[in-house]
Design a protein around this motif. Structure first.
Motif, PDB file in Angstrom:
ATOM      1  N   MET A   1       0.901  -1.269   0.117  1.00  0.00           N
ATOM      2  CA  MET A   1      -0.006  -0.123  -0.008  1.00  0.00           C
ATOM      3  C   MET A   1       0.922   1.242  -0.040  1.00  0.00           C
ATOM      4  O   MET A   1       1.783   1.210   0.461  1.00  0.00           O
ATOM      5  N   ASP A   2       0.333   2.167  -0.668  1.00  0.00           N
ATOM      6  CA  ASP A   2       0.939   3.651  -0.754  1.00  0.00           C
ATOM      7  C   ASP A   2       0.282   4.542   0.337  1.00  0.00           C
ATOM      8  O   ASP A   2      -0.926   4.620  -0.062  1.00  0.00           O
ATOM      9  N   TYR A   3       1.203   4.919   1.312  1.00  0.00           N
ATOM     10  CA  TYR A   3       0.565   5.741   2.271  1.00  0.00           C
ATOM     11  C   TYR A   3       0.684   7.117   1.966  1.00  0.00           C
ATOM     12  O   TYR A   3       1.488   8.047   1.833  1.00  0.00           O
ATOM     13  N   PHE A   4      -0.638   7.835   1.985  1.00  0.00           N
ATOM     14  CA  PHE A   4      -1.031   9.175   1.727  1.00  0.00           C
ATOM     15  C   PHE A   4      -0.002  10.197   2.373  1.00  0.00           C
ATOM     16  O   PHE A   4       0.226  11.040   1.773  1.00  0.00           O
ATOM     17  N   LEU A   5      -0.052   9.712   3.659  1.00  0.00           N
ATOM     18  CA  LEU A   5       0.761  10.808   4.581  1.00  0.00           C
ATOM     19  C   LEU A   5       2.323  11.117   4.326  1.00  0.00           C
ATOM     20  O   LEU A   5       2.797  11.768   4.928  1.00  0.00           O
ATOM     21  N   GLN A   6       2.705   9.967   3.375  1.00  0.00           N
ATOM     22  CA  GLN A   6       4.245  10.178   3.146  1.00  0.00           C
ATOM     23  C   GLN A   6       4.290  10.498   1.645  1.00  0.00           C
ATOM     24  O   GLN A   6       5.134  10.484   1.094  1.00  0.00           O
ATOM     25  N   GLY A   7       3.232  10.951   0.995  1.00  0.00           N
ATOM     26  CA  GLY A   7       3.250  11.636  -0.362  1.00  0.00           C
ATOM     27  C   GLY A   7       3.460  13.058  -0.691  1.00  0.00           C
ATOM     28  O   GLY A   7       3.218  13.771   0.109  1.00  0.00           O
ATOM     29  N   PRO A   8       3.893  13.236  -1.782  1.00  0.00           N
ATOM     30  CA  PRO A   8       3.972  14.677  -2.223  1.00  0.00           C
ATOM     31  C   PRO A   8       2.939  15.660  -1.961  1.00  0.00           C
ATOM     32  O   PRO A   8       3.161  16.863  -1.730  1.00  0.00           O
ATOM     33  N   ALA A   9       1.425  15.115  -2.196  1.00  0.00           N
ATOM     34  CA  ALA A   9       0.532  15.672  -2.013  1.00  0.00           C
ATOM     35  C   ALA A   9       0.289  16.577  -0.521  1.00  0.00           C
ATOM     36  O   ALA A   9      -0.075  17.590  -0.098  1.00  0.00           O
ATOM     37  N   TRP A  10       0.668  15.402   0.431  1.00  0.00           N
ATOM     38  CA  TRP A  10       0.598  15.823   1.598  1.00  0.00           C
ATOM     39  C   TRP A  10       1.603  16.823   1.982  1.00  0.00           C
ATOM     40  O   TRP A  10       1.316  17.848   2.802  1.00  0.00           O
ATOM     41  N   ALA A  11       2.813  16.744   1.719  1.00  0.00           N
ATOM     42  CA  ALA A  11       3.635  17.500   1.819  1.00  0.00           C
ATOM     43  C   ALA A  11       3.605  19.020   1.347  1.00  0.00           C
ATOM     44  O   ALA A  11       3.752  19.894   2.267  1.00  0.00           O
ATOM     45  N   GLY A  12       2.849  18.942   0.351  1.00  0.00           N
ATOM     46  CA  GLY A  12       2.377  20.269  -0.442  1.00  0.00           C
ATOM     47  C   GLY A  12       1.354  20.877   0.697  1.00  0.00           C
ATOM     48  O   GLY A  12       1.561  22.200   0.902  1.00  0.00           O
ATOM     49  N   PHE A  13       0.401  20.372   1.133  1.00  0.00           N
ATOM     50  CA  PHE A  13      -0.448  20.685   2.128  1.00  0.00           C
ATOM     51  C   PHE A  13       0.050  21.111   3.249  1.00  0.00           C
ATOM     52  O   PHE A  13      -0.368  22.247   3.827  1.00  0.00           O
ATOM     53  N   GLN A  14       0.981  20.372   3.951  1.00  0.00           N
ATOM     54  CA  GLN A  14       1.662  21.172   5.008  1.00  0.00           C
ATOM     55  C   GLN A  14       2.467  22.199   5.011  1.00  0.00           C
ATOM     56  O   GLN A  14       2.378  22.993   5.912  1.00  0.00           O
ATOM     57  N   ARG A  15       3.004  22.365   3.523  1.00  0.00           N
ATOM     58  CA  ARG A  15       3.551  23.624   3.536  1.00  0.00           C
ATOM     59  C   ARG A  15       2.718  24.736   3.393  1.00  0.00           C
ATOM     60  O   ARG A  15       2.948  25.873   3.822  1.00  0.00           O
ATOM     61  N   ALA A  16       1.305  24.351   2.701  1.00  0.00           N
ATOM     62  CA  ALA A  16       0.523  25.469   2.687  1.00  0.00           C
ATOM     63  C   ALA A  16      -0.274  25.863   3.968  1.00  0.00           C
ATOM     64  O   ALA A  16      -0.429  27.195   4.182  1.00  0.00           O
ATOM     65  N   LEU A  17      -0.056  24.967   5.016  1.00  0.00           N
ATOM     66  CA  LEU A  17      -0.273  25.451   6.537  1.00  0.00           C
ATOM     67  C   LEU A  17       0.963  26.409   7.322  1.00  0.00           C
ATOM     68  O   LEU A  17       0.616  26.656   8.449  1.00  0.00           O
ATOM     69  N   GLY A  18       2.035  26.446   6.223  1.00  0.00           N
ATOM     70  CA  GLY A  18       3.206  27.135   7.042  1.00  0.00           C
ATOM     71  C   GLY A  18       4.112  26.240   7.749  1.00  0.00           C
ATOM     72  O   GLY A  18       4.988  27.011   8.238  1.00  0.00           O
ATOM     73  N   ARG A  19       4.083  24.945   7.695  1.00  0.00           N
ATOM     74  CA  ARG A  19       4.847  24.056   8.125  1.00  0.00           C
ATOM     75  C   ARG A  19       6.207  23.766   7.452  1.00  0.00           C
ATOM     76  O   ARG A  19       6.102  23.883   6.115  1.00  0.00           O
ATOM     77  N   THR A  20       7.305  23.406   8.169  1.00  0.00           N
ATOM     78  CA  THR A  20       8.525  23.165   7.562  1.00  0.00           C
ATOM     79  C   THR A  20       8.513  21.676   7.299  1.00  0.00           C
ATOM     80  O   THR A  20       8.480  20.811   8.242  1.00  0.00           O
ATOM     81  N   VAL A  21       8.648  21.238   5.947  1.00  0.00           N
ATOM     82  CA  VAL A  21       8.835  19.619   5.439  1.00  0.00           C
ATOM     83  C   VAL A  21      10.119  19.459   5.095  1.00  0.00           C
ATOM     84  O   VAL A  21      10.654  20.265   4.006  1.00  0.00           O
ATOM     85  N   HIS A  22      10.491  18.150   5.380  1.00  0.00           N
ATOM     86  CA  HIS A  22      11.775  17.632   4.775  1.00  0.00           C
ATOM     87  C   HIS A  22      11.304  16.393   4.130  1.00  0.00           C
ATOM     88  O   HIS A  22      10.681  15.504   4.551  1.00  0.00           O
ATOM     89  N   GLU A  23      11.826  16.204   3.038  1.00  0.00           N
ATOM     90  CA  GLU A  23      11.728  14.907   2.211  1.00  0.00           C
ATOM     91  C   GLU A  23      13.139  14.471   1.687  1.00  0.00           C
ATOM     92  O   GLU A  23      13.768  15.490   1.165  1.00  0.00           O
ATOM     93  N   GLN A  24      13.343  13.311   1.976  1.00  0.00           N
ATOM     94  CA  GLN A  24      14.652  12.553   1.766  1.00  0.00           C
ATOM     95  C   GLN A  24      14.439  11.155   1.284  1.00  0.00           C
ATOM     96  O   GLN A  24      13.350  10.686   1.663  1.00  0.00           O
ATOM     97  N   ALA A  25      15.273  10.765   0.457  1.00  0.00           N
ATOM     98  CA  ALA A  25      15.128   9.370  -0.190  1.00  0.00           C
ATOM     99  C   ALA A  25      16.307   8.796  -0.420  1.00  0.00           C
ATOM    100  O   ALA A  25      17.436   9.490  -0.413  1.00  0.00           O
ATOM    101  N   GLY A  26      16.692   7.321  -0.333  1.00  0.00           N
ATOM    102  CA  GLY A  26      17.718   6.712  -0.433  1.00  0.00           C
ATOM    103  C   GLY A  26      17.488   5.619  -1.021  1.00  0.00           C
ATOM    104  O   GLY A  26      16.389   4.991  -1.420  1.00  0.00           O
TER     105      GLY A  26
END
Length: 323
Positions: A1-26
């Motif tokens: 399953m792909d979890y929405f809360l770890q996706g780019p749309a949720w990151a964009g929403f959190q930033r729209a709330l004024g929060r600092t979001v970090h995304e990393q991958a390896g």
């Protein structure tokens, strides 16, 4: 399953709330982490993350989160490793051996209910209770129709019903501004859809769902109690599922449910509702903290436990006072 809360749309929403979001991958891992604060100070919170395919990949993600926390001055990292190379049954041993400890409370549901769509939809319907199938097939005879919308302004329909439900049942829903920002950020991007049931053109129920790459999450729903006898919320949810199937999604996540051995749990009522659509339960490891500034985190935990003990003592003493 792909979890929405770890996706780019949720990151964009959190930033729209004024929060600092970090995304990393390896190699084999990724995470979305949001900077938050509590009495301990700053923390990094990875909702339903980090995501990892193997245990070594999870360790690499944890190391990256720890390094990020040090750089941004966070006291601890809070994680919910729902897909991290180990199962919920092994989580306690795996996480404690890496220095993590259970958070004071789970941020997201520890148990969820999933309806799989990787089959013909008639088989999905067959897994539901007969009343659900019959309502879905026949409620149009009572003048009820269903439609979907990605117009952010229409979230006002859901808000009205949430206010009515909150007043009736005594619970506190998400704030209007929070859900309006959800609508503004996610609906135009196709990451959230509002489903509305109407009786002869007048809305009587609404549900908001979030989509990831393969999963639709049933997030918020409410109805007009005036038309409760129509049970429009049932065929509305089936419509939401049918639409997800048409879009090629593989699962519908009905979100949190109560443990099977707790019939008096506060979620027991809507747990029975969710289970009436067929499906399966899924258990997650829960929310865990990784202290980075250990003395500061330890002080926070001692203060929290002290406050809890004081509150418990006050409650006990108050119960003994003459009335």
């Amino acid at each position: 399953m792909d979890y929405f809360l770890q996706g780019p749309a949720w990151a964009g929403f959190q930033r729209a709330l004024g929060r600092t979001v970090h995304e990393q991958a390896g190699p084999g891992w990724s995470f979305l982490a949001v900077e938050e604060s509590n009495p301990a100070g700053k923390l990094l919170y990875a909702p339903y993350g980090p995501v990892a395919g193997t245990l070594p990949a999870f360790d690499a993600a944890l190391a990256a989160l720890t390094e990020l926390a040090r750089r941004c001055g966070a006291v601890f990292v809070r994680i919910e490793p729902v897909a991290a190379g180990f199962g919920a049954a092994d989580a306690d041993a795996v996480l404690r051996s890496r220095g993590l400890r259970p958070a004071p409370a789970n941020q997201q549901p520890e148990l969820s209910w999933i309806v799989d769509l990787d089959r013909d939809f008639k088989d999905v319907l067959a897994g539901m209770k007969p009343v659900n199938r019959n309502l879905y097939r026949n409620i149009h005879k009572k003048g009820v129709t269903f439609r979907s919308s990605q117009d952010p302004a229409e979230v006002a329909v859901l808000l009205e019903f949430l206010h009515l439900t909150a007043a009736r049942n005594g619970f506190k829903p998400q704030s209007d501004e929070y859900l309006r920002q959800v609508a503004r950020s996610l609906m135009p991007a196709g990451a959230a859809t509002l489903f509305i049931a109407e009786l002869e053109g007048t809305p009587i129920a609404a549900a908001l769902a979030y989509d990831s790459a393969d999963t639709r999450t049933y997030a918020h729903a409410a109805l007009d109690d005036t038309h409760r006898k129509l049970s429009a919320g049932i065929p509305l949810l089936v419509t939401l599922m049918a639409d997800a199937k048409e879009k090629g999604l593989q699962h519908v996540d009905l979100w949190g449910v109560a443990p099977a051995d707790q019939p008096d749990h506060k979620w027991a009522g809507f747990t029975a509702f969710k289970k009436s659509f067929g499906g399966r339960g899924i258990a997650y490891p829960g929310t865990w903290d990784l202290p980075v500034r250990k003395l500061r985190y330890g002080g926070y935990q001692l203060a929290r436990k002290g406050a809890q003990a004081a509150a418990k003592l006050f409650k006990a003493l108050r119960s003994r006072l003459p009335r």
